[in-house]
Enzyme design. Structure first.
Site, PDB file in Angstrom:
ATOM      1  N   GLY A 191      37.631  42.803  37.073  1.00 12.97           N
ATOM      2  CA  GLY A 191      36.505  41.957  37.463  1.00 12.97           C
ATOM      3  C   GLY A 191      36.420  40.715  36.594  1.00 12.97           C
ATOM      4  O   GLY A 191      37.245  40.497  35.689  1.00 12.97           O
ATOM      5  N   ASP A 238      43.721  42.616  34.517  1.00 16.05           N
ATOM      6  CA  ASP A 238      43.204  41.591  35.427  1.00 16.05           C
ATOM      7  C   ASP A 238      42.893  40.332  34.610  1.00 16.05           C
ATOM      8  O   ASP A 238      41.985  40.349  33.777  1.00 16.05           O
ATOM      9  CB  ASP A 238      41.925  42.133  36.113  1.00 16.05           C
ATOM     10  CG  ASP A 238      41.317  41.167  37.113  1.00 16.05           C
ATOM     11  OD1 ASP A 238      41.895  40.090  37.337  1.00 16.05           O
ATOM     12  OD2 ASP A 238      40.253  41.507  37.672  1.00 16.05           O
ATOM     13  N   GLY A 288      32.306  33.289  40.008  1.00 15.88           N
ATOM     14  CA  GLY A 288      31.971  31.857  39.895  1.00 15.88           C
ATOM     15  C   GLY A 288      32.177  31.473  38.442  1.00 15.88           C
ATOM     16  O   GLY A 288      31.639  32.134  37.547  1.00 15.88           O
ATOM     17  N   GLY A 293      39.909  32.544  31.569  1.00 15.07           N
ATOM     18  CA  GLY A 293      39.593  31.161  31.188  1.00 15.07           C
ATOM     19  C   GLY A 293      38.086  30.994  30.970  1.00 15.07           C
ATOM     20  O   GLY A 293      37.651  30.273  30.066  1.00 15.07           O
ATOM     21  N   ASP A 294      37.303  31.661  31.786  1.00 13.90           N
ATOM     22  CA  ASP A 294      35.839  31.583  31.638  1.00 13.90           C
ATOM     23  C   ASP A 294      35.407  32.226  30.320  1.00 13.90           C
ATOM     24  O   ASP A 294      34.546  31.694  29.604  1.00 13.90           O
ATOM     25  CB  ASP A 294      35.151  32.286  32.811  1.00 13.90           C
ATOM     26  CG  ASP A 294      35.576  31.687  34.139  1.00 13.90           C
ATOM     27  OD1 ASP A 294      35.883  30.485  34.166  1.00 13.90           O
ATOM     28  OD2 ASP A 294      35.610  32.429  35.131  1.00 13.90           O
ATOM     29  N   ASP A 320      32.642  37.707  44.062  1.00 15.35           N
ATOM     30  CA  ASP A 320      34.113  37.817  44.063  1.00 15.35           C
ATOM     31  C   ASP A 320      34.543  39.020  44.887  1.00 15.35           C
ATOM     32  O   ASP A 320      34.090  40.145  44.641  1.00 15.35           O
ATOM     33  CB  ASP A 320      34.633  38.002  42.626  1.00 15.35           C
ATOM     34  CG  ASP A 320      34.663  36.694  41.850  1.00 15.35           C
ATOM     35  OD1 ASP A 320      34.438  35.625  42.451  1.00 15.35           O
ATOM     36  OD2 ASP A 320      34.909  36.756  40.628  1.00 15.35           O
TER      37      ASP A 320
HETATM   38  O1  RIB Z   1      37.629  31.882  36.937  1.00 16.86           O
HETATM   39  C1  RIB Z   1      37.475  32.931  37.830  1.00 16.86           C
HETATM   40  C2  RIB Z   1      36.480  32.604  38.892  1.00 16.86           C
HETATM   41  O2  RIB Z   1      36.970  31.531  39.676  1.00 16.86           O
HETATM   42  C3  RIB Z   1      36.213  33.720  39.853  1.00 16.86           C
HETATM   43  O3  RIB Z   1      35.114  34.502  39.442  1.00 16.86           O
HETATM   44  C4  RIB Z   1      36.012  33.020  41.190  1.00 16.86           C
HETATM   45  O4  RIB Z   1      34.735  33.201  41.696  1.00 16.86           O
HETATM   46  C5  RIB Z   1      36.325  31.558  40.940  1.00 16.86           C
HETATM   47  O5  RIB Z   1      35.206  30.795  40.868  1.00 16.86           O
END
Ligand code: RIB
Length: 304
Positions: free
Chosen positions: A289, A248, A38, A253-254, A12
């Protein structure tokens, strides 16, 4: 009790400024950071840090960004024996523009080596999918590969979570193989064709998405929390009470999806799981981040 996650790793490149520039506009930014990202990889890091035995399935290049991936997996305890290191492909990257006031972002992601994942690569990792209690994936890896992996998990009665990010069309037969479908407002809009601005919009969208055949739908709504519905019940999970301010939102969502996967794998009920997911996501927004902002289990337990 383990979780397997298929997805992409990219580096990123995040730029902070007083706004997200519009088309044709240049702004002088304030700060930039380069770090691991990612969606799938962020989810794997978050799940491992939240305490689950986590297997990541992906492909990276034999290069500097690939080394960044291995470093974060070593630090966070992600098992990456199913991450193929390709000599033929370069690791991808994402350009992320962040509004420093709200923490909101826009992303352009180039999957690189992970875009060369194949169905054969999934078949080689099928033991780890089969032995997991939860399989989690998104739509950044090639779609045919994602759908094949969902079919595999489903054949082995492994509970599946599809985080449809970025939103893309999905074959009809796949929906019924999805146990938890977790779009944000923008992604839900794609599947129901109406904007999701209020909780009522989310409720309407959830009903339409259930008609597509998924078993449970969870629409994440930013500062409005998350809305869950299945055929029997519904619940609106509030956002977590945070001790620090939001800097940030990238990767929130991840963090949410990873928190959900960990809690479900631990046998928590759906309300507990949604609250755990919200706490994981909330804490991640208080740090800069994506993978580097994922909280440790202690931090999550402390705010719950
Ligand atoms: O959800 C955030 C991610 O989406 C970032 O880390 C970026 O790499 C994209 O894949």
């Amino acid at each position: 009790m383990s979780i397997s996650i298929l997805g992409i790793f990219v580096a990123d490149l995040a730029f902070f400024g007083e706004k997200i520039p519009s088309t044709g506009e240049t702004i002088i930014g304030k700060n930039y950071i380069i770090g691991p990202g990612g969606k799938g990889s962020n989810q794997a890091v978050a799940a491992a840090k939240a305490g689950a035995k986590t297997y990541f399935i992906s492909k990276i290049g034999d290069d500097q960004f690939g080394s960044m991936a291995k470093k974060i997996y070593d630090e966070s305890g992600v098992d990456y024996t199913n991450v193929i290191i390709s000599k033929d492909h370069a690791t991808g990257a994402a350009g992320i523009l962040i509004d420093e006031k709200s923490g909101a972002n826009s992303i352009n992601v180039v999957p690189g080596a992970a875009g060369a994942l194949t169905i054969h690569d999934i078949d080689k990792a099928s033991e780890c999918i089969k032995n997991s209690s939860i399989f989690l994936t998104q739509l950044e890896a090639p779609k045919e590969v994602v759908f094949h992996s969902i079919k595999k998990a489903n054949q082995h009665s492994v509970k599946t979570i599809l985080n449809p990010a970025p939103a893309a069309s999905i074959y009809k037969e796949i929906f019924s193989m999805i146990d938890y479908f977790t779009p944000n407002e923008t992604e839900a809009n794609f599947y129901v064709n109406h904007p999701i601005e209020t909780l009522d919009d989310a409720k309407q969208a959830a009903k339409k998405i259930l008609e597509l055949g998924v078993k449970n739908v969870i629409i994440t709504l930013g500062e409005k929390g998350a809305y869950f519905e299945n055929k029997e019940e519904n619940y609106t999970a509030p956002i977590a009470n945070l001790n620090n301010s939001i800097v940030d939102t990238t990767g929130a969502g991840d963090a949410f999806n990873a928190g959900l996967a960990v809690a479900l794998a631990e046998g928590k009920n759906i309300k507990e799981s949604l609250n755990f997911a919200s706490a994981t996501a909330g804490i991640s927004t208080t740090k800069l981040g994506t993978a580097n902002s994922m909280p440790l289990r202690d931090e999550i337990d402390k705010i719950l």
